[in-house]
Design a protein around this motif. Structure first.
Motif, PDB file in Angstrom:
ATOM      1  N   SER A  57     -14.472  71.996 114.525  1.00 26.99           N
ATOM      2  CA  SER A  57     -15.572  71.934 115.498  1.00 26.99           C
ATOM      3  C   SER A  57     -15.285  71.032 116.708  1.00 26.99           C
ATOM      4  O   SER A  57     -16.095  70.976 117.632  1.00 26.99           O
ATOM      5  N   HIS A  58     -14.159  70.347 116.708  1.00 27.04           N
ATOM      6  CA  HIS A  58     -13.851  69.469 117.859  1.00 27.04           C
ATOM      7  C   HIS A  58     -12.343  69.213 117.941  1.00 27.04           C
ATOM      8  O   HIS A  58     -11.768  68.521 117.105  1.00 27.04           O
ATOM      9  N   ILE A  59     -11.727  69.797 118.955  1.00 24.91           N
ATOM     10  CA  ILE A  59     -10.288  69.540 119.184  1.00 24.91           C
ATOM     11  C   ILE A  59     -10.037  69.667 120.684  1.00 24.91           C
ATOM     12  O   ILE A  59     -10.870  70.202 121.430  1.00 24.91           O
ATOM     13  N   HIS A  60      -8.896  69.146 121.125  1.00 26.70           N
ATOM     14  CA  HIS A  60      -8.474  69.296 122.530  1.00 26.70           C
ATOM     15  C   HIS A  60      -7.190  70.104 122.528  1.00 26.70           C
ATOM     16  O   HIS A  60      -6.229  69.705 121.876  1.00 26.70           O
ATOM     17  N   LEU A  61      -7.179  71.213 123.259  1.00 26.28           N
ATOM     18  CA  LEU A  61      -5.952  72.026 123.287  1.00 26.28           C
ATOM     19  C   LEU A  61      -5.073  71.701 124.489  1.00 26.28           C
ATOM     20  O   LEU A  61      -3.912  72.091 124.540  1.00 26.28           O
ATOM     21  N   VAL A 210     -21.818  66.922 123.969  1.00 29.10           N
ATOM     22  CA  VAL A 210     -21.632  65.639 124.665  1.00 29.10           C
ATOM     23  C   VAL A 210     -20.716  64.724 123.854  1.00 29.10           C
ATOM     24  O   VAL A 210     -20.851  64.633 122.633  1.00 29.10           O
ATOM     25  N   PHE A 211     -19.786  64.056 124.531  1.00 27.89           N
ATOM     26  CA  PHE A 211     -19.070  62.927 123.914  1.00 27.89           C
ATOM     27  C   PHE A 211     -20.038  61.763 124.005  1.00 27.89           C
ATOM     28  O   PHE A 211     -20.378  61.342 125.111  1.00 27.89           O
ATOM     29  N   CYS A 212     -20.473  61.245 122.869  1.00 22.48           N
ATOM     30  CA  CYS A 212     -21.599  60.315 122.902  1.00 22.48           C
ATOM     31  C   CYS A 212     -21.294  58.995 122.200  1.00 22.48           C
ATOM     32  O   CYS A 212     -21.023  58.991 120.994  1.00 22.48           O
ATOM     33  N   SER A 242     -20.735  64.622 119.862  1.00 21.90           N
ATOM     34  CA  SER A 242     -19.515  64.268 119.144  1.00 21.90           C
ATOM     35  C   SER A 242     -19.373  62.748 119.074  1.00 21.90           C
ATOM     36  O   SER A 242     -19.776  62.037 119.999  1.00 21.90           O
ATOM     37  N   HIS A 243     -18.790  62.294 117.998  1.00 23.62           N
ATOM     38  CA  HIS A 243     -18.417  60.896 117.742  1.00 23.62           C
ATOM     39  C   HIS A 243     -19.594  59.995 117.346  1.00 23.62           C
ATOM     40  O   HIS A 243     -19.677  59.578 116.204  1.00 23.62           O
ATOM     41  N   ALA A 244     -20.473  59.644 118.288  1.00 26.32           N
ATOM     42  CA  ALA A 244     -21.631  58.772 118.009  1.00 26.32           C
ATOM     43  C   ALA A 244     -21.230  57.537 117.199  1.00 26.32           C
ATOM     44  O   ALA A 244     -21.951  57.108 116.298  1.00 26.32           O
ATOM     45  N   HIS A 309     -11.055  67.602 112.853  1.00 28.82           N
ATOM     46  CA  HIS A 309      -9.712  67.014 112.812  1.00 28.82           C
ATOM     47  C   HIS A 309      -9.435  66.283 114.134  1.00 28.82           C
ATOM     48  O   HIS A 309      -8.942  65.184 114.165  1.00 28.82           O
ATOM     49  N   ASP A 310      -9.809  66.934 115.245  1.00 29.88           N
ATOM     50  CA  ASP A 310      -9.621  66.406 116.605  1.00 29.88           C
ATOM     51  C   ASP A 310      -8.123  66.343 116.964  1.00 29.88           C
ATOM     52  O   ASP A 310      -7.369  67.194 116.565  1.00 29.88           O
ATOM     53  N   ASP A 311      -7.715  65.315 117.671  1.00 26.41           N
ATOM     54  CA  ASP A 311      -6.393  65.267 118.323  1.00 26.41           C
ATOM     55  C   ASP A 311      -5.197  65.549 117.409  1.00 26.41           C
ATOM     56  O   ASP A 311      -5.152  65.088 116.276  1.00 26.41           O
ATOM     57  N   ILE A 312      -4.224  66.267 117.976  1.00 27.64           N
ATOM     58  CA  ILE A 312      -2.938  66.429 117.287  1.00 27.64           C
ATOM     59  C   ILE A 312      -1.843  65.974 118.253  1.00 27.64           C
ATOM     60  O   ILE A 312      -1.585  66.616 119.269  1.00 27.64           O
TER      61      ILE A 312
HETATM   62 ZN   LIG Z   1     -11.980  64.502 120.976  1.00 26.59          ZN
END
Ligand SMILES: [Zn+2]
Length: 414
Positions: A57-61, A210-212, A242-244, A309-312
């Motif tokens: 549900s949250h990653i950066h490509l 939102v990155f929150c 996301s995050h909180a 998982h987020d960042d790779i």
């Molecule tokens: Zn992220």
């Protein structure tokens, strides 16, 4: 006559041994293991666990596989990550982004992920990354479903040109709009950035992510503003924070007031335990903050939480392999969720709860009539899956086997 039958697999919820049949890309039958089903192709599932695919549900490509370029994030903080990325993104090219993003999508498929929400930084002048990833979304649509969030990494008010770029990104085909209120120069800017984000979402009828409050600052309080705007706009489940992280630093009286508002807003929360446990809690001395939002409290308050998982290998986090069970394993630890029911819930957070966050529940699940998207894992149950984190033996998308990985077996010679 079915197109494909997978025999002898263990249903992830009922624990029954079943045969599952596929026709025209849909799940057509789920029968007891000894039932004969006429089919063009039959595979022995070897009593593996069968379940719907994992949902990232949250990653950066756009940032994947850039760790160390142009320098390694030695402090491990999000702030240094942003600095490194700001330097790296000056040299972004279309092919550079496409190659790295394709590489990571192939990796995610091998790990059984068939639904992805990807944040793409729109702070670069020509929207290079966004255009490349929109193209990949189309190229890969038979294998993996992508939702693209237009993400203003450098802020909306503090980086004024991002307002135009956000709008441009939505016109080009981004599925959702983001904001990063805690990163804006002032609290007032943060609130204004949310106004813009919500009004653009209403104008373009899109989702919000939102990155929150991804910061070790107990005074960073944008989650209440996001929840309030979600209620006022009537967007409800279409909004995600996301995050909180700062939620874990607020005092109890404030949290008791806040959780019912988040619940009323039907806001989705995403926690990213791999990066957050590493990047948060870096400032100051001991005792250290565990670096993750209050996953257990949110769950107990009836709020939808997913684990990502987020960042790779990005400037923000140097590790990661796309295995969602690795993120679940970390969540079980840092969220203190080792109870039997708690671990079951963490498993839901990388499957059906994440599907709810992405609002894809209608086409998601192991039921007759749903798209034949599923995976098989060489484990006895969900708990063993979190403990061992195996790669799926089979990954099936729309009724086609698109990836297989033999089970890893060791031999002892004594
Ligand atoms: Zn992220």
């Amino acid at each position: 006559m079915f197109d494909l039958v997978i025999k002898n697999v263990k249903h992830f919820e009922t624990n029954q041994i079943i045969n599952i049949a596929v026709k025209n890309g849909e799940i057509s039958a789920i029968k007891e293991a000894d039932t004969d089903l006429e089919t063009l192709k039959e595979i022995d599932g070897q009593f593996d666990l069968i379940l719907p695919p994992f949902v990232e549900s949250h990653i950066h490509l756009d940032t994947v596989f850039t760790a160390g370029d142009p320098w390694w994030n030695e402090s491990g903080t999000v702030m240094e990550g942003i600095k490194v990325w700001n330097e790296r993104k000056k040299s972004l090219t279309y092919n550079d982004v496409k190659q790295r993003a394709l590489k990571v999508l192939r990796l995610l498929i091998v790990q059984g992920v068939l639904h992805v929400r990807a944040h793409v930084d729109i702070s670069d002048q020509n929207l290079t990354a966004l255009k490349a990833i929109l193209e990949i979304k189309e190229e890969m649509k038979d294998y993996i479903q992508l939702q693209i969030v237009a993400f203003p990494q450098d802020g909306i008010i503090s980086c004024k040109r991002n307002v135009e770029r956000l709008e441009e990104a939505l016109k080009l085909g981004a599925y959702a709009i983001g904001a990063i209120p805690h990163y804006e120069y002032t609290r007032e800017y943060g609130l204004k950035s949310l106004d813009i984000c919500f009004s653009l979402a209403e104008k373009y009828n899109c989702m919000i992510n939102v990155f929150c409050d991804e910061i070790d600052d107990s005074q960073s309080r944008f989650l209440d503003a996001v929840a309030a705007k979600t209620i006022e706009s009537g967007l409800y489940e279409r909004v995600t924070a996301s995050h909180a992280n700062a939620l874990s630093l607020y005092d109890e009286a404030y949290v008791e007031k806040l959780l019912p508002i988040i619940q009323k807003a039907k806001l989705n929360i995403i926690a990213c335990p791999l990066i957050s446990s590493s990047s948060q809690g870096r400032s100051g001395g001991f005792p250290k903050n565990r670096g993750i939002t209050r996953v257990k409290d949110l769950w107990n308050a009836g709020i939808n939480v997913s684990i990502a998982h987020d960042d790779i290998m990005t400037p923000f986090y140097p590790l990661g392999n796309g295995n969602m069970l690795q993120a679940a394993h970390m969540a079980v630890h840092v969220c203190h969720m080792t109870g039997r029911e708690e671990m079951e819930e963490v498993f839901n957070m990388i499957t059906k709860r994440a599907a709810k966050t992405l609002q894809i529940e209608e086409g998601y699940g192991l039921q007759i009539g749903k798209p034949a998207n599923f995976i098989t894992l060489p484990v006895h149950d969900k708990f063993e899956a979190i403990r061992l984190q195996p790669t799926p033996r089979l990954v099936v998308s729309r009724g086609n086997i698109i990836s297989s990985t033999p089970k890893n077996e060791s031999k002892l010679y004594f």
